[in-house]
Design a protein around this motif. Structure first.
Motif, mmCIF file in Angstrom:
data_model
loop_
_atom_site.group_PDB
_atom_site.id
_atom_site.type_symbol
_atom_site.label_atom_id
_atom_site.label_comp_id
_atom_site.label_asym_id
_atom_site.label_seq_id
_atom_site.Cartn_x
_atom_site.Cartn_y
_atom_site.Cartn_z
ATOM 1 N N ASN A 128 -74.920 -63.986 -4.096
ATOM 2 C CA ASN A 128 -73.867 -64.297 -5.467
ATOM 3 C C ASN A 128 -72.583 -63.776 -4.618
ATOM 4 O O ASN A 128 -71.808 -64.292 -5.222
ATOM 5 C CB ASN A 128 -74.180 -63.035 -5.917
ATOM 6 N N HIS A 149 -71.727 -66.766 -2.834
ATOM 7 C CA HIS A 149 -70.700 -68.233 -3.626
ATOM 8 C C HIS A 149 -68.916 -67.202 -4.240
ATOM 9 O O HIS A 149 -67.947 -67.752 -4.683
ATOM 10 C CB HIS A 149 -71.815 -67.697 -4.761
ATOM 11 N N ARG A 191 -73.990 -75.941 -0.952
ATOM 12 C CA ARG A 191 -75.000 -76.559 -1.618
ATOM 13 C C ARG A 191 -76.161 -75.633 -1.509
ATOM 14 O O ARG A 191 -76.577 -75.391 -3.286
ATOM 15 C CB ARG A 191 -75.161 -77.742 -0.954
ATOM 16 N N GLU A 204 -75.760 -72.906 -4.426
ATOM 17 C CA GLU A 204 -75.769 -72.736 -5.549
ATOM 18 C C GLU A 204 -76.914 -73.141 -5.919
ATOM 19 O O GLU A 204 -77.304 -73.229 -7.612
ATOM 20 C CB GLU A 204 -75.064 -74.301 -6.208
ATOM 21 N N LYS A 205 -77.917 -73.998 -5.255
ATOM 22 C CA LYS A 205 -79.465 -73.770 -5.845
ATOM 23 C C LYS A 205 -80.456 -72.402 -5.405
ATOM 24 O O LYS A 205 -81.274 -72.680 -6.555
ATOM 25 C CB LYS A 205 -79.812 -75.182 -4.222
ATOM 26 N N ILE A 219 -78.915 -69.864 -6.884
ATOM 27 C CA ILE A 219 -78.462 -69.151 -7.489
ATOM 28 C C ILE A 219 -79.001 -69.926 -9.148
ATOM 29 O O ILE A 219 -79.446 -69.119 -9.814
ATOM 30 C CB ILE A 219 -76.606 -69.112 -8.003
ATOM 31 N N HIS A 220 -78.882 -71.061 -8.963
ATOM 32 C CA HIS A 220 -79.949 -71.895 -9.160
ATOM 33 C C HIS A 220 -81.295 -71.480 -10.221
ATOM 34 O O HIS A 220 -81.617 -71.612 -10.649
ATOM 35 C CB HIS A 220 -79.970 -73.589 -9.763
ATOM 36 N N HIS A 221 -82.058 -70.563 -9.009
ATOM 37 C CA HIS A 221 -83.148 -70.381 -9.003
ATOM 38 C C HIS A 221 -83.584 -69.143 -9.326
ATOM 39 O O HIS A 221 -84.351 -68.467 -9.004
ATOM 40 C CB HIS A 221 -84.008 -71.139 -7.693
ATOM 41 N N TYR A 225 -85.547 -82.734 -8.428
ATOM 42 C CA TYR A 225 -84.857 -81.058 -8.766
ATOM 43 C C TYR A 225 -85.017 -80.787 -9.963
ATOM 44 O O TYR A 225 -86.454 -81.286 -10.378
ATOM 45 C CB TYR A 225 -83.082 -81.451 -9.230
ATOM 46 N N ASP A 266 -86.626 -77.445 -12.114
ATOM 47 C CA ASP A 266 -86.621 -76.433 -13.076
ATOM 48 C C ASP A 266 -86.503 -74.864 -12.159
ATOM 49 O O ASP A 266 -85.282 -73.913 -12.875
ATOM 50 C CB ASP A 266 -86.687 -76.933 -14.327
ATOM 51 N N TYR A 267 -87.269 -74.306 -11.856
ATOM 52 C CA TYR A 267 -87.898 -73.048 -10.857
ATOM 53 C C TYR A 267 -88.420 -73.494 -9.673
ATOM 54 O O TYR A 267 -88.833 -74.263 -9.718
ATOM 55 C CB TYR A 267 -88.293 -72.272 -12.499
ATOM 56 N N GLU A 269 -88.652 -74.464 -3.295
ATOM 57 C CA GLU A 269 -89.140 -76.045 -4.304
ATOM 58 C C GLU A 269 -90.278 -76.075 -4.548
ATOM 59 O O GLU A 269 -90.611 -76.779 -5.735
ATOM 60 C CB GLU A 269 -88.061 -77.111 -4.326
#
Length: 895
Positions: free
Chosen positions: A329, A332, A367, A370-371, A373-375, A561, A563-564, A627
């Motif tokens: 974080n 980022h 990249r 951000e991935k 953080i998405h997870h 992609y 989702d988690y 992933e």
């Protein structure tokens, strides 16, 4: 005896130095160690024949030499037969040389070594210091030595001392007209013809941005003064560097000349066993063909050429970096604040209190951040998902060094380190800006190299396809391309099919990716090939089953992609490049286009062929295992099956995924499918050991005893399981025996059946399979205990004991057997006992007058037991046995 000598293929500097040394060692004799250049021989014959006595080497008893004076070389390989004198007892070695130091240099009792333009210059300095007079004739000879070796004082190796020496020699009466007569002259007709041959065979190479001309030539006869023709060619064509490889009268010679500091011909010649200095060198090449010598020369040039350093002028400052403990974080926020895309990750060594060293341990990109953080992984430190396999460069790095990392290794940012501190960074944008805005820095080979790379990454494999694949499969591939073309789609063979084609390994799997609608394509292809099609609408995929049983998997070019972490992928339409980028490993991220106009064209966006050549398993992006953790099992399986190696960065990502305990979040059957594939390998033991190395047992078998690790007993059981399976396959019984079931039972060999049952439930095995495995384990474990306690056992008892085990259970029993007698018993049962049957059947019992019923089973089982124990053999003996043990007037006991 004292001897003065010089290097083989002596030149004027060698001759002049020998004559100069004779003035210091008047008792010594002068002996050439080998041949001389033609113009030197002409000079000796015309001018020196009556002045100096040169002794032939054949006239010298080398064992009597007590002092060896060597001039113009220190390399023992270049003094011919005199090298044997170095072992003479109490020999004294005196060395006079101007060449750079080399590991092959002799050590002298007296040495005069200076890096000047010629060795003669050193003697000239001595004469001046010691006030030793010389004649005009001697001054001319010494002038020849200096002028030849310095290119008439124009070579880059020329030093002020050489000019001062030449000036002093002129004062002593040196005659320049004689010097020019032997240093420069007009070419004869044969020499002009040879010069034309050099022009015809000259080939230009661009290495590290420097143009090198290489001549390869074969002459039937030895040609004197070939080196002078090479020199003349260099002057005519205004070349910076030239190397000539010439085969003359059966021998191969190397001649090198250079005008620039980046190319040191002496170093190159030393690799061939020759010598010289930076601007001029030569070698005689042994035990090698002309082609082999040329290949070696090119490799040596690539290794030794060092172009101008430019990194210091290119780097960007100041550097925005993050300490290793920074969270994703926080990283980022830095990327957003400074509008940058990549951050170096720094680890500081605090042990150096005055100037702590900052080591660059990786880089992390926007990249990846951000991935992550998405997870919901933003709280983790950047070290968890940084790219650790990066290289740094010093301030004196060259353009070639920078190109190699950014273009070849696809490293988007290069940290520049000076005195253990991060001095700056060079990005892809920096490199592009320099090449666009300053064309002078553009290396001559850059476009050529990129064209080569593009050609390799998109080369056509039609010839390899025709050579490797059978005609039926080639017809299928052509049909796929034709159907795609008719639909205005693009079709590609991808993944393992391409990998194994390049490795020339057999592969029965064919995966097709379509830029278009994969389901529409699959239906039309199935119609053309008269196959059946099964579609999966969610993933836009299909499977085609041909009448021959061959399967084709079809997918739409897609970008997945998640989702988690560890979720099943969500799919969107995309291009083939994005589809390949989502693949598990680089070695599986290549495609072959199948449309007719481009049939056989290899698509390699990520330089995957390099990893294939280097036998490396490498992921395409840092969150690959987050992933899809099942890729870890695939990496291990590929590594051990193909004898590849998981690269360091990918290995670190596996450890990170294990530490995050992602394995409990995924749909369990996916893990079991990968385990099944590992256990089905011809030799799964290395992969199983690798699973343990990565500490995956805690997730796969949390109840496994003892201690979730592989010990000697564990390995012994698995090895016996492998041996049992190998033995069974060699019987060619054509009976089913899934290897994965045997290995699974073997792994659970020291665990209870409840733990096996828990494993089956965890991975959602079908109840029928689960019940079967548990029953086989219980039965085999019980039999193992019984047989272990028995010293002997009859055939019939062994038969009835093992009768309830399938092939899987029998091989598991062999795996856990603690006595060889148990394995021998199983072998006897499989190969002989279980095939035993009585000749008489229930129909025969009815004919004898027995009434049908449950008692028939009892009679036939008793009869089988008698057969196994050798009591009966013939049909008559069987009938007598039945009548004796089961009289007609008595009712047989129920079984």
């Amino acid at each position: 005896m004292q001897v003065i000598t010089t290097h083989i293929n002596a030149d004027f500097d060698g001759l002049a130095s020998m004559i100069a040394a004779r003035k210091l060692y008047p008792e010594a004799v002068m002996v050439f160690s080998g041949s001389q250049e033609k113009n030197l021989r002409d000079f000796i014959n015309e001018t020196l024949q009556d002045r100096y006595d040169f002794v032939r080497i054949k006239q010298i008893n080398r064992e009597t030499i007590t002092r060896l004076i060597v001039v113009d070389t220190r390399d023992s390989r270049r003094i011919g037969a005199f090298a044997a004198c170095l072992d003479n007892p109490n020999i004294s070695i005196h060395l006079f040389d101007h060449h750079p130091d080399s590991p092959e240099d002799m050590k002298g009792d007296l040495e005069l070594i200076k890096e000047v333009g010629s060795t003669t210059t050193l003697f000239t300095q001595l004469f001046q210091e010691r006030q030793i007079p010389i004649s005009a004739a001697e001054a001319t000879i010494f002038g020849l030595g200096i002028y030849e070796d310095t290119g008439s004082l124009t070579h880059l190796t020329t030093r002020p001392a050489d000019l001062q020496a030449a000036a002093w020699l002129l004062e002593q009466g040196a005659q320049l007209d004689i010097i020019s007569q032997f240093i420069t002259y007009d070419l004869t007709a044969p020499q002009v013809e040879l010069l034309h041959k050099l022009m015809e065979t000259a080939r230009s190479y661009t290495i590290q941005g420097i143009e090198i001309v290489v001549i390869t030539l074969t002459l039937q006869d030895y040609f004197d003064d070939f080196s002078l023709i090479v020199r003349r060619f260099m002057v005519m064509e205004n070349l910076d560097v030239i190397f000539a490889l010439v085969s003359m009268a059966g021998r191969i010679y190397l001649i090198g000349r250079s005008r620039i500091t980046e190319v040191n011909t002496g170093i190159v010649a030393k690799d061939f066993g020759g010598g010289g200095h930076a601007t001029a060198a030569s070698a005689t090449i042994h035990d090698m063909t002309l082609i082999e010598a040329q290949d070696k020369l090119i490799r040596i040039l690539h290794r030794h050429i060092r172009p101008q350093a430019i990194a210091e002028g290119m780097l960007s400052q100041p550097v925005i970096s993050v300490p290793a403990e920074t969270s994703i974080n926080q990283a980022h926020n830095l990327l957003t604040r400074y509008n940058i895309t990549t951050l170096p990750v720094i680890e500081t060594n605090q042990t150096q209190t005055h100037h702590p060293a900052s080591q660059v341990i990786g880089i992390i990109t926007r990249r990846v951040i951000e991935k992550a953080i998405h997870h919901a992984l933003g709280h983790l430190p950047v070290t968890e998902y940084m790219t650790g396999d990066i290289r740094t460069l010093p301030l004196n790095a060259t353009l070639s060094d920078i190109e190699e990392l950014i273009i070849e290794r696809r490293q988007r940012l290069i940290p520049i380190v000076h005195n253990n501190q991060l001095a700056g960074v060079i990005t892809r944008t920096d490199l592009l800006n320099m090449l666009v805005n300053d064309p002078a820095h553009l290396p001559r080979n850059l476009l050529h190299e990129n064209a080569q790379q593009l050609q390799e990454r998109t080369r056509n494999l039609s010839a390899l396809i025709a050579e490797t694949l059978d005609k039926k499969l080639i017809s299928i591939l052509q049909a796929i391309g034709e159907v795609a073309e008719s639909l205005r789609f693009k079709a590609f063979a991808v993944g393992g099919f391409v990998r194994d084609l390049l490795l020339q390994n057999k592969n029965l799997d064919l995966d097709i990716v379509v830029e278009g609608d994969g389901i529409i394509f699959a239906k039309k292809l199935a119609q053309k090939l008269q196959g059946q099609v099964k579609t999966h609408e969610r993933f836009i995929t299909a499977m085609i089953l041909l009448p021959s049983g061959f399967k084709i998997d079809v997918a739409t070019a897609r970008l997945e992609y998640y989702d988690y972490p560890a979720a099943l992928p969500t799919v969107e339409l995309s291009s083939i490049k994005l589809d390949l980028y989502r693949r598990d490993f680089t070695i599986n991220a290549m495609a072959i286009q199948l449309n007719p106009t481009h049939f056989g064209t290899l698509i390699d966006f990520f330089n995957c062929q390099s990893d294939l050549r280097e036998k490396t398993i490498k992921v395409l992006h840092n969150l690959s295992f987050v992933e899809d953790p099942t890729r870890i099992f695939r990496a291990i399986r590929f590594e051990k099956r193909m004898d590849f190696k998981i690269d360091t960065h990918t290995s670190r990502l596996i450890h990170s995924a294990v530490k995050m305990k992602l394995f409990g979040k995924a749909t369990d059957p996916r893990f079991f499918i990968e385990l099944q594939l590992i256990f089905s390998e011809e030799n799964p033991l290395p992969a199983i050991n690798r699973l343990a190395e990565f500490k995956l047992f805690q997730f796969l078998w949390p109840d496994l005893k003892p201690h979730l690790k592989i010990d000697r007993r564990f390995n012994h059981i698995l090895t016996q399981a492998q041996q049992a399976l190998s033995w069974f396959h060699l019987l060619y019984l054509d009976e089913p025996c899934p290897a994965w079931q045997v290995y699974l039972l073997a792994i659970m060999g020291r665990s209870k059946s409840a733990e096996l049952s828990a494993f089956c439930q965890r991975f959602q095995l079908p109840p029928k399979t689960s019940d079967f495995l548990v029953q086989q384990k219980l039965t085999a474990d019980k039999i193992s205990h019984i047989l272990y306690r028995r010293s002997t056992i009859g055939k019939s008892e062994l038969y009835w004991l093992l009768r309830g085990l399938s092939n899987v259970g029998l091989l598991y029993l062999m795996a856990i057997a603690r006595k060889n007698e148990i394995k021998k018993g199983v072998s006897l049962y499989v190969t002989e006992l279980r095939k035993t049957k009585p000749q008489m059947t229930g129909r025969d019992l009815k004919t004898m007058g027995y009434s049908p019923g449950p008692q028939f089973k009892t009679v036939l089982n008793e009869l089988l037991t008698a057969h196994l124990d050798g009591v009966v053999q013939t049909r008559q003996e069987e009938e007598t046995f039945i009548l004796h043990h089961f009289p007609l007037n008595e009712k047989p006991p129920a079984s």
